[in-house]
Design a protein around this motif. Structure first.
Motif, PDB file in Angstrom:
ATOM      1  N   THR A 182      -6.758  -3.996  -8.173  1.00 46.72           N
ATOM      2  CA  THR A 182      -7.071  -4.603  -6.881  1.00 46.72           C
ATOM      3  C   THR A 182      -7.155  -6.119  -6.999  1.00 46.72           C
ATOM      4  O   THR A 182      -6.661  -6.852  -6.119  1.00 46.72           O
ATOM      5  N   GLU A 245       1.133  -3.252  -5.169  1.00 43.96           N
ATOM      6  CA  GLU A 245       0.237  -3.148  -4.025  1.00 43.96           C
ATOM      7  C   GLU A 245      -0.045  -4.489  -3.350  1.00 43.96           C
ATOM      8  O   GLU A 245      -0.649  -4.514  -2.281  1.00 43.96           O
ATOM      9  N   ASP A 248       1.459  -5.273   0.694  1.00 39.93           N
ATOM     10  CA  ASP A 248       0.706  -5.061   1.937  1.00 39.93           C
ATOM     11  C   ASP A 248      -0.269  -6.203   2.190  1.00 39.93           C
ATOM     12  O   ASP A 248      -0.424  -6.672   3.329  1.00 39.93           O
ATOM     13  N   MET A 249      -0.926  -6.653   1.112  1.00 42.19           N
ATOM     14  CA  MET A 249      -1.889  -7.740   1.258  1.00 42.19           C
ATOM     15  C   MET A 249      -1.203  -9.016   1.727  1.00 42.19           C
ATOM     16  O   MET A 249      -1.752  -9.759   2.557  1.00 42.19           O
ATOM     17  N   ILE A 252      -0.589  -8.792   5.485  1.00 42.01           N
ATOM     18  CA  ILE A 252      -1.829  -8.907   6.263  1.00 42.01           C
ATOM     19  C   ILE A 252      -2.288 -10.364   6.332  1.00 42.01           C
ATOM     20  O   ILE A 252      -2.620 -10.884   7.409  1.00 42.01           O
ATOM     21  N   PRO A 291     -10.573  -9.604   6.684  1.00 39.78           N
ATOM     22  CA  PRO A 291      -9.568  -8.542   6.502  1.00 39.78           C
ATOM     23  C   PRO A 291      -9.258  -8.247   5.040  1.00 39.78           C
ATOM     24  O   PRO A 291      -8.967  -7.108   4.685  1.00 39.78           O
ATOM     25  N   TYR A 295      -9.532  -4.552   3.361  1.00 39.39           N
ATOM     26  CA  TYR A 295      -8.376  -3.940   2.702  1.00 39.39           C
ATOM     27  C   TYR A 295      -8.671  -3.640   1.238  1.00 39.39           C
ATOM     28  O   TYR A 295      -8.189  -2.639   0.690  1.00 39.39           O
ATOM     29  N   LEU A 298     -10.279  -0.375   0.756  1.00 40.76           N
ATOM     30  CA  LEU A 298      -9.336   0.725   0.899  1.00 40.76           C
ATOM     31  C   LEU A 298      -8.369   0.800  -0.269  1.00 40.76           C
ATOM     32  O   LEU A 298      -7.845   1.870  -0.583  1.00 40.76           O
ATOM     33  N   LEU A 299      -8.126  -0.323  -0.914  1.00 39.18           N
ATOM     34  CA  LEU A 299      -7.150  -0.360  -1.994  1.00 39.18           C
ATOM     35  C   LEU A 299      -7.695   0.264  -3.274  1.00 39.18           C
ATOM     36  O   LEU A 299      -6.943   0.898  -4.026  1.00 39.18           O
ATOM     37  N   LYS A 302      -7.259   3.922  -3.240  1.00 43.86           N
ATOM     38  CA  LYS A 302      -5.816   4.182  -3.268  1.00 43.86           C
ATOM     39  C   LYS A 302      -5.275   4.033  -4.684  1.00 43.86           C
ATOM     40  O   LYS A 302      -4.456   4.828  -5.140  1.00 43.86           O
ATOM     41  N   ARG A 364     -17.417  -7.812   5.461  1.00 41.36           N
ATOM     42  CA  ARG A 364     -16.585  -8.206   6.611  1.00 41.36           C
ATOM     43  C   ARG A 364     -17.438  -8.870   7.685  1.00 41.36           C
ATOM     44  O   ARG A 364     -17.073  -9.932   8.229  1.00 41.36           O
TER      45      ARG A 364
END
Length: 372
Positions: A182, A245, A248-249, A252, A291, A295, A298-299, A302, A364
């Motif tokens: 991450t 990965e 995606d970041m 965003i 954000p 994320y 969530l990463l 994952k 957040r």
């Protein structure tokens, strides 16, 4: 005439000061932080404090239930002792239990070999076996051994390995891969996306086309290629996952940057002559942290699931090392007869995921500039 000292200007509060205070006021986030720290400490120090090694196999304790009571149970002692003597080709004339020891009078048609005690010591139920009162012809003697009490608080797996030690050592692997992958993905994605969104124009188009090309590459093909060139190792896992990965970041952060760079404070920094790198570092990236943190929470799960998938294909963690995903996969296959193999790794994994989600929500809210 009195001279008054000049007033000292009040020290301003930074975004990080306000964020820390708001985060500490969020009880769910603080509790989750303690839970996550406790799980991390158990993963780091648990294997050192465990009475069993994570890769030690106990053949006499295959799939035993999780229990606070010590093994072996009373009904296991006599059959286990007699079975060990049978393997040593000794006949049992009498048997008795003396506290935490077992004693048996044994005989043989041949002279008893003193090495027969090894058959008893090889059993996981006994230790310190010894022969005494050997007859003159050497065909009868007394075999005595101590009962070896063991605790399996999480039970054992299908190979007879302690599930508690394996769950703790699996936490090391899963958390390390999840956090490091991450960090790699966040570091690359934030810098790449913020730079692309702020510069805009043809530079933005070219950088995003690179992301699209990388998106078209199959993830498994990329991992297999890395394994072929660099070999299979632990470090390769989080590098391979993190290097994919970040895409995606980057998207965003680019979307957030396109809206942030139109704000008045960014235009004011440009008018004052602040460099592009300074604006990205001091204004763009700090205002995209909300954000990014969401994320990130969530990463991490994952990445843990991706690691489990790669290990299943033979490209990731290999025996005797393990991870939470691998343990859960094994537990699911043995759910009917050994539910504890699934329950304990699942508790640790779900607790970690819930903690990360609550911490992410708290961060957040704490890092949102609109709430300052």
């Amino acid at each position: 005439m009195t001279v008054t000292a000049p007033e000292v200007p009040a020290k301003g509060r930074s975004l990080w000061d306000d964020a820390r205070d708001r985060l500490m006021a969020n009880r769910a986030a603080v509790t989750s932080l303690f839970v996550l720290v406790a799980i991390a400490l158990l993963s780091v120090f648990g294997p050192m404090l465990s009475p069993h090694d994570f890769d030690t196999v106990y053949r006499d304790y295959v799939k035993v239930r999780a229990s606070l009571q010590a093994y072996p149970r009373a009904e296991q002692v006599e059959p286990g002792f007699l079975a060990a003597l049978k393997r040593a080709r000794l006949s049992v004339e009498s048997y008795r239990r003396d506290g935490d020891s077992v004693v048996a009078s044994v005989s043989s048609r041949r002279e008893i070999d003193p090495r027969a005690v090894r058959y008893v010591d090889r059993s996981n139920l006994f230790r310190n076996a010894q022969l005494s009162d050997i007859s003159a012809d050497g065909k009868s003697a007394v075999m005595k051994a101590d009962i070896d009490h063991m605790h399996f608080y999480f039970g054992t797996d299908s190979n007879g390995r302690d599930m508690m030690a394996r769950t703790f050592i699996a936490g090391r692997v899963s958390l390390t891969i999840g956090l490091l992958a991450t960090i790699v993905a966040i570091s690359i994605g934030v810098l790449y996306g913020a730079t692309s969104g702020y510069l805009g124009g043809r530079t933005d188009q070219m950088m995003m086309r690179v992301v699209d090309v990388l998106y078209s590459l199959p993830f498994i093909f990329f991992v297999i290629m890395l394994v072929v060139f660099f070999g299979r190792n632990f470090v390769l896992m989080f590098i391979a996952v993190g290097a994919v990965e970040w895409l995606d970041m980057a998207r965003i952060v680019r979307g957030q940057t396109l809206s942030i760079k139109r704000q008045e404070y960014v235009q004011a920094a440009e008018a004052m002559g602040v460099s592009d790198s300074g604006i990205v570092r001091r204004h763009i990236i700090p205002n995209t942290l909300g954000p990014v943190v969401v994320y990130m929470t969530l990463l991490v799960p994952k990445v843990i699931l991706l690691e489990s998938f790669l290990s299943f294909l033979g490209l990731g963690i290999q025996e005797p090392m393990t991870s939470w995903g691998v343990l859960i996969s094994e537990g699911a296959r043995n759910l009917q007869g050994a539910a504890w193999m699934l329950i304990f790794p699942s508790i640790f994994l779900t607790s970690t995921l819930f903690a990360l989600n609550f911490i992410g929500d708290g961060l957040r809210d704490a890092l949102d500039p609109k709430d300052r």
